[in-house]
Design a protein around this motif. Sequence first.
Motif, PDB file in Angstrom:
ATOM      1  N   HIS A 212       1.023   5.360   0.239  1.00 20.25           N
ATOM      2  CA  HIS A 212       0.244   6.464   0.773  1.00 20.25           C
ATOM      3  C   HIS A 212       0.708   7.756   0.121  1.00 20.25           C
ATOM      4  O   HIS A 212       1.889   8.124   0.213  1.00 20.25           O
TER       5      HIS A 212
ATOM      6  N   GLN B  80      -3.100   0.410  -3.833  1.00 20.50           N
ATOM      7  CA  GLN B  80      -2.666  -0.895  -3.342  1.00 20.50           C
ATOM      8  C   GLN B  80      -2.351  -1.819  -4.514  1.00 20.50           C
ATOM      9  O   GLN B  80      -3.044  -1.780  -5.539  1.00 20.50           O
TER      10      GLN B  80
ATOM     11  N   SER C 287       5.756   6.876   1.375  1.00 20.63           N
ATOM     12  CA  SER C 287       5.237   6.230   2.571  1.00 20.63           C
ATOM     13  C   SER C 287       4.522   4.954   2.148  1.00 20.63           C
ATOM     14  O   SER C 287       3.680   4.978   1.249  1.00 20.63           O
ATOM     15  N   TYR C 288       4.847   3.848   2.807  1.00 18.65           N
ATOM     16  CA  TYR C 288       4.266   2.576   2.373  1.00 18.65           C
ATOM     17  C   TYR C 288       4.044   1.658   3.559  1.00 18.65           C
ATOM     18  O   TYR C 288       4.637   1.802   4.625  1.00 18.65           O
TER      19      TYR C 288
ATOM     20  N   LYS D 136      -4.308   6.898  -1.750  1.00 16.44           N
ATOM     21  CA  LYS D 136      -3.513   5.685  -1.612  1.00 16.44           C
ATOM     22  C   LYS D 136      -3.789   4.738  -2.779  1.00 16.44           C
ATOM     23  O   LYS D 136      -4.828   4.845  -3.444  1.00 16.44           O
TER      24      LYS D 136
ATOM     25  N   THR E  45       0.855  -1.189   0.000  1.00 15.20           N
ATOM     26  CA  THR E  45       0.000   0.000   0.000  1.00 15.20           C
ATOM     27  C   THR E  45       0.893   1.242   0.000  1.00 15.20           C
ATOM     28  O   THR E  45       1.745   1.392   0.892  1.00 15.20           O
TER      29      THR E  45
END
Length: 415
Positions: free
Chosen positions: A229, A292, A322-323, A290, A227
């Motif tokens: 962000h 995915q 950011s993940y 986000k 994921t």
Amino acid sequence: MLRLGQRHRLMIYSVTDFYEKIYMLTPVHIITSFSNCLDPVKIAADLIRCPSVTPEEGGAIDLLQSLLEPMEFICHRLHFEEYGTHKIENLYARKGNTAPHFCFAGHIDVVPVGDLSSWTVKPFDGIIAKDQLWGRGAADMKGAIGAFVAAVDRYLAYYGGKRGSISLLISGDEECQAINGTAKVINWMKNNGEIPDMCILGEPTNHTIMGDMIKIGRRGSFTGRLTLHGIQGHVAYPHLTSNPVHQLIRLFTPFINNNLDRGTVNFPPTTLSITTIDVGNVANNVIPAKAQATFNVRFNDSYSSESLNLMFRKFFDKQDMSYTLKTECSRESFLTEPGALSELISDSIFVITGRRPELSTTGGTSDASFIKRLCPVVEFGLVGQTMHKVDEHVSVADIYTLQDIYFTVLKCTLG
């Protein structure tokens, strides 16, 4: 003569000598007829009629137990479950308590049938038509289970099982989570001193014709759920946002364009495939917050699940993003080095079919990666052209051929 075994030095009778003396190398099919022996095609058809779509047993283990107990097998029905997983029923059966200990392994669970209207036969009727056995699981792998149960019955009828032991390891979740099946049965076997000297797993290994391929190893399967962000905003002002979809594309482009390695001596290259990208964005003028992606890595013996996890996390840490990353590994890679077991099976295949199989590590994963923890294991079963497909079917003649090969292996192992 061949010798095999980590715990025992086991004599395996020469395949060629056996058939030269007993059958004088009758061409192609060498089918010994015993009027009271089990028919592998009937067993396979009866198993198909058990609708054992994972996690259901569908009566398949009941059927196998009813066949094995008259042969004096001691049957253990093993139920395992974990929180958040299906409860799975498995079977471990053994006859004899001395070495050498030969094991046949397989799974009774099958994949769903999909669109029933696409089938020209009912998937759980187990019918025979046009010299084929039709139904879900015919190729993968109820046909092979029928063949090895019948081969065991024939072997016991002819030789009485006076030497060594035979066991069957039958799991119920190979086609799904692979958590409460063979993996836990293997632990149970280890804890109870049930350690085979060798094993054949009856997965459909042949590509186009019986005897063209056996599997001595398999790549592992590693799954990552990533994921990213970002910063949501208007598409007209991208400088005020951070687009996680663009980041996903940039991250995965090198892996998509290139394999992770060039392969090893016994394995093809490690590959990564993206299986899904999910954004959940219904607006065409909004950059999402986000994104995915799920990816799967089929890895050779250059890697382990632990080393892959570390590699990806180091790579993602170096990126300006950011993940979160969740990973899982359904099976590690494994290899049974070419040697006595693969030679025994190859010789048996040659005697029955006149073909020398390729020793391969291609294809998907299998439960052999768990069995390898206990003993050498090689996979050999039916032709896999129709496995998991609509109108799955397998040649009736091939099932009898497979029975002949398994019988030969038993004779030359247990004598």
